[in-house]
Design a protein around this motif. Structure first.
Motif, PDB file in Angstrom:
ATOM      1  N   SER A 197       0.815  -1.214   0.000  1.00  0.00           N
ATOM      2  CA  SER A 197       0.000   0.000   0.000  1.00  0.00           C
ATOM      3  C   SER A 197       0.853   1.270   0.000  1.00  0.00           C
ATOM      4  CB  SER A 197      -0.935   0.012   1.212  1.00  0.00           C
ATOM      5  OG  SER A 197      -0.182   0.056   2.421  1.00  0.00           O
ATOM      6  N   ARG A 198       2.135   1.152   0.425  1.00  0.00           N
ATOM      7  CA  ARG A 198       2.975   2.339   0.544  1.00  0.00           C
ATOM      8  C   ARG A 198       3.248   2.997  -0.809  1.00  0.00           C
ATOM      9  NH1 ARG A 198       4.089   5.879   4.549  1.00  0.00           N
ATOM     10  NH2 ARG A 198       2.057   4.895   4.707  1.00  0.00           N
ATOM     11  N   PRO A 199       3.700   2.276  -1.841  1.00  0.00           N
ATOM     12  CA  PRO A 199       3.904   2.942  -3.132  1.00  0.00           C
ATOM     13  C   PRO A 199       2.604   3.457  -3.729  1.00  0.00           C
ATOM     14  CG  PRO A 199       4.170   0.568  -3.369  1.00  0.00           C
ATOM     15  CD  PRO A 199       4.145   0.859  -1.899  1.00  0.00           C
ATOM     16  N   LEU A 200       1.497   2.780  -3.466  1.00  0.00           N
ATOM     17  CA  LEU A 200       0.212   3.262  -3.966  1.00  0.00           C
ATOM     18  C   LEU A 200      -0.151   4.587  -3.308  1.00  0.00           C
ATOM     19  CD1 LEU A 200      -1.751  -0.125  -3.964  1.00  0.00           C
ATOM     20  CD2 LEU A 200      -0.954   1.149  -5.968  1.00  0.00           C
ATOM     21  N   LYS A 201       0.141   4.712  -2.015  1.00  0.00           N
ATOM     22  CA  LYS A 201      -0.118   5.975  -1.316  1.00  0.00           C
ATOM     23  C   LYS A 201       0.754   7.082  -1.875  1.00  0.00           C
ATOM     24  CE  LYS A 201      -0.518   8.086   3.240  1.00  0.00           C
ATOM     25  NZ  LYS A 201      -0.528   7.874   4.709  1.00  0.00           N
ATOM     26  N   LEU A 202       2.010   6.769  -2.173  1.00  0.00           N
ATOM     27  CA  LEU A 202       2.915   7.761  -2.734  1.00  0.00           C
ATOM     28  C   LEU A 202       2.418   8.230  -4.101  1.00  0.00           C
ATOM     29  CD1 LEU A 202       5.493   9.421  -2.815  1.00  0.00           C
ATOM     30  CD2 LEU A 202       6.746   7.350  -3.487  1.00  0.00           C
ATOM     31  N   ILE A 203       1.983   7.308  -4.938  1.00  0.00           N
ATOM     32  CA  ILE A 203       1.462   7.682  -6.259  1.00  0.00           C
ATOM     33  C   ILE A 203       0.231   8.573  -6.124  1.00  0.00           C
ATOM     34  CG2 ILE A 203       0.168   6.726  -8.212  1.00  0.00           C
ATOM     35  CD1 ILE A 203       2.210   4.635  -8.549  1.00  0.00           C
ATOM     36  N   ASP A 204      -0.640   8.230  -5.187  1.00  0.00           N
ATOM     37  CA  ASP A 204      -1.861   9.006  -4.989  1.00  0.00           C
ATOM     38  C   ASP A 204      -1.554  10.403  -4.462  1.00  0.00           C
ATOM     39  OD1 ASP A 204      -4.842   9.117  -4.831  1.00  0.00           O
ATOM     40  OD2 ASP A 204      -4.418   9.358  -2.690  1.00  0.00           O
ATOM     41  N   HIS A 205      -0.475  10.528  -3.687  1.00  0.00           N
ATOM     42  CA  HIS A 205      -0.171  11.803  -3.026  1.00  0.00           C
ATOM     43  C   HIS A 205       0.661  12.741  -3.890  1.00  0.00           C
ATOM     44  CE1 HIS A 205       0.726  14.579   0.258  1.00  0.00           C
ATOM     45  NE2 HIS A 205       1.984  14.543  -0.131  1.00  0.00           N
ATOM     46  N   ALA A 206       1.634  12.223  -4.609  1.00  0.00           N
ATOM     47  CA  ALA A 206       2.608  13.071  -5.294  1.00  0.00           C
ATOM     48  C   ALA A 206       2.005  13.781  -6.498  1.00  0.00           C
ATOM     49  CB  ALA A 206       3.811  12.236  -5.727  1.00  0.00           C
ATOM     50  N   ASP A 207       2.545  14.946  -6.788  1.00  0.00           N
ATOM     51  CA  ASP A 207       2.187  15.717  -7.977  1.00  0.00           C
ATOM     52  C   ASP A 207       3.262  15.443  -9.031  1.00  0.00           C
ATOM     53  OD1 ASP A 207       1.428  17.546  -9.855  1.00  0.00           O
ATOM     54  OD2 ASP A 207       1.800  19.327  -8.632  1.00  0.00           O
ATOM     55  N   CYS A 208       2.987  14.458  -9.885  1.00  0.00           N
ATOM     56  CA  CYS A 208       3.993  14.009 -10.852  1.00  0.00           C
ATOM     57  C   CYS A 208       3.294  13.565 -12.127  1.00  0.00           C
ATOM     58  CB  CYS A 208       4.805  12.856 -10.263  1.00  0.00           C
ATOM     59  SG  CYS A 208       6.106  12.217 -11.347  1.00  0.00           S
ATOM     60  N   ALA A 209       3.730  14.108 -13.260  1.00  0.00           N
ATOM     61  CA  ALA A 209       3.094  13.801 -14.540  1.00  0.00           C
ATOM     62  C   ALA A 209       3.529  12.459 -15.110  1.00  0.00           C
ATOM     63  CB  ALA A 209       3.397  14.913 -15.547  1.00  0.00           C
ATOM     64  N   ASP A 210       4.688  11.961 -14.686  1.00  0.00           N
ATOM     65  CA  ASP A 210       5.220  10.695 -15.204  1.00  0.00           C
ATOM     66  C   ASP A 210       5.640   9.830 -14.026  1.00  0.00           C
ATOM     67  OD1 ASP A 210       6.380   8.586 -16.515  1.00  0.00           O
ATOM     68  OD2 ASP A 210       7.953   9.755 -17.504  1.00  0.00           O
ATOM     69  N   MET A 211       4.683   9.109 -13.466  1.00  0.00           N
ATOM     70  CA  MET A 211       4.950   8.284 -12.289  1.00  0.00           C
ATOM     71  C   MET A 211       4.394   6.895 -12.539  1.00  0.00           C
ATOM     72  SD  MET A 211       4.277   9.422  -8.357  1.00  0.00           S
ATOM     73  CE  MET A 211       5.299   8.790  -7.045  1.00  0.00           C
ATOM     74  N   ARG A 212       5.235   5.877 -12.382  1.00  0.00           N
ATOM     75  CA  ARG A 212       4.846   4.503 -12.685  1.00  0.00           C
ATOM     76  C   ARG A 212       5.222   3.584 -11.534  1.00  0.00           C
ATOM     77  NH1 ARG A 212       7.317   4.306 -18.886  1.00  0.00           N
ATOM     78  NH2 ARG A 212       6.590   6.404 -19.480  1.00  0.00           N
ATOM     79  N   LEU A 213       4.465   2.510 -11.408  1.00  0.00           N
ATOM     80  CA  LEU A 213       4.702   1.522 -10.360  1.00  0.00           C
ATOM     81  C   LEU A 213       4.707   0.135 -10.973  1.00  0.00           C
ATOM     82  CD1 LEU A 213       4.818   0.365  -7.446  1.00  0.00           C
ATOM     83  CD2 LEU A 213       2.326   0.677  -7.342  1.00  0.00           C
ATOM     84  N   THR A 214       5.752  -0.641 -10.640  1.00  0.00           N
ATOM     85  CA  THR A 214       5.847  -2.027 -11.084  1.00  0.00           C
ATOM     86  C   THR A 214       5.923  -2.932  -9.866  1.00  0.00           C
ATOM     87  OG1 THR A 214       7.018  -1.421 -13.122  1.00  0.00           O
ATOM     88  CG2 THR A 214       7.195  -3.707 -12.393  1.00  0.00           C
TER      89      THR A 214
END
Length: 252
Positions: A209-226
């Motif tokens: 859940s931690r990287p998902l929270k980071l993706i949801d929180h950050a202001d970033c136009a090019d952010m990916r999770l694998t």
């Protein structure tokens, strides 16, 4: 014993580091800085493997030990997130040139985000490997029971069991209290560069859940999770190491 260099930003700190300078064929590409995890050192598999890959590419590369870690000066129990962030900021400022790709493992992911917040002009991209932003508050403090919290207040420290071979974790009141001054998932977090996060589904130290929270929180136009099925927190199997290299190449 592998040799290393020492950087002395002031009369209280000696920071051990390894550095590969860019060759002509890699001079036009961003350098790479590896930031290790909590109680880890720069001799870990991921850091050493990535340096070998960067050298083969002619790329500048830097890995180092925070104070209280590895071959650097100081005692681990005396340190905190703010101290290790200062180490990273001093090292990047003094030992690298131009924008860098930050590769942060576990706590190094948090340190990378602090660097990105304070010196975004020096960041070309960020790769988080089992990144653990705000873990002192959201993982450690949140999981403490009443007795542990009382011991931390009364004694200034508490010991936690470790799944690794380096004995129990000594968690200090200083670490917890300073961590609250370094949180990155509470206020706006602009990341104006590519960010790729890598995470194993078998990681028992940092929840998925931690990287998902980071993706949801950050202001970033090019952010990916694998997510990598079956990979643990170390993320150092041959397949994981190859993925780290591939991800750094894509960032660049």
């Amino acid at each position: 014993m592998t040799s290393f260099e020492v950087f002395t930003p002031d009369d209280r700190r000696e920071i051990a580091f390894h550095r590969t300078m860019a060759e002509a064929r890699g001079a036009d590409k961003p350098g790479i800085v590896f930031l290790g995890g909590f109680r880890s050192d720069m001799g870990g598999t991921k850091a050493v493997d990535l340096q070998a890959w960067a050298r083969a590419q002619g790329r500048a590369f830097l890995r180092f030990d925070y104070t209280g870690h590895g071959d650097s000066s100081g005692a681990f129990e005396d340190g905190c997130i703010g101290d290790w962030f200062r180490d990273a900021m001093d090292v990047v400022s003094a030992l690298t040139t131009g924008p860098q790709v930050l590769v942060g493992s576990s706590m190094g992911g948090w340190i990378s985000l602090l660097l990105a917040r304070h010196m975004p002009e020096r960041v070309a991209g960020l790769v988080g490997i089992a990144a653990a932003p705000d873990f002192t508050e959201d993982s450690m403090w949140a999981s403490f029971d009443a007795d542990q919290r009382a011991a931390l207040t009364a004694q200034g420290r508490v010991e936690l069991p470790s799944d690794y071979d380096d004995g129990p974790y000594v968690i200090t009141q200083k670490l917890i209290e300073d961590g609250r001054n370094q949180l990155v998932l509470r206020d706006r977090l602009p990341l104006p560069f590519p960010v790729h996060l890598l995470h194993g589904t078998a990681d028992v130290d940092v929840d998925m859940s931690r990287p998902l929270k980071l993706i949801d929180h950050a202001d970033c136009a090019d952010m990916r999770l694998t997510f990598v099925k079956g990979a643990d927190h170390r993320f150092s199997s041959p397949e994981c190491l190859a993925l780290i290299q591939k991800t750094v190449m894509e960032i660049c």
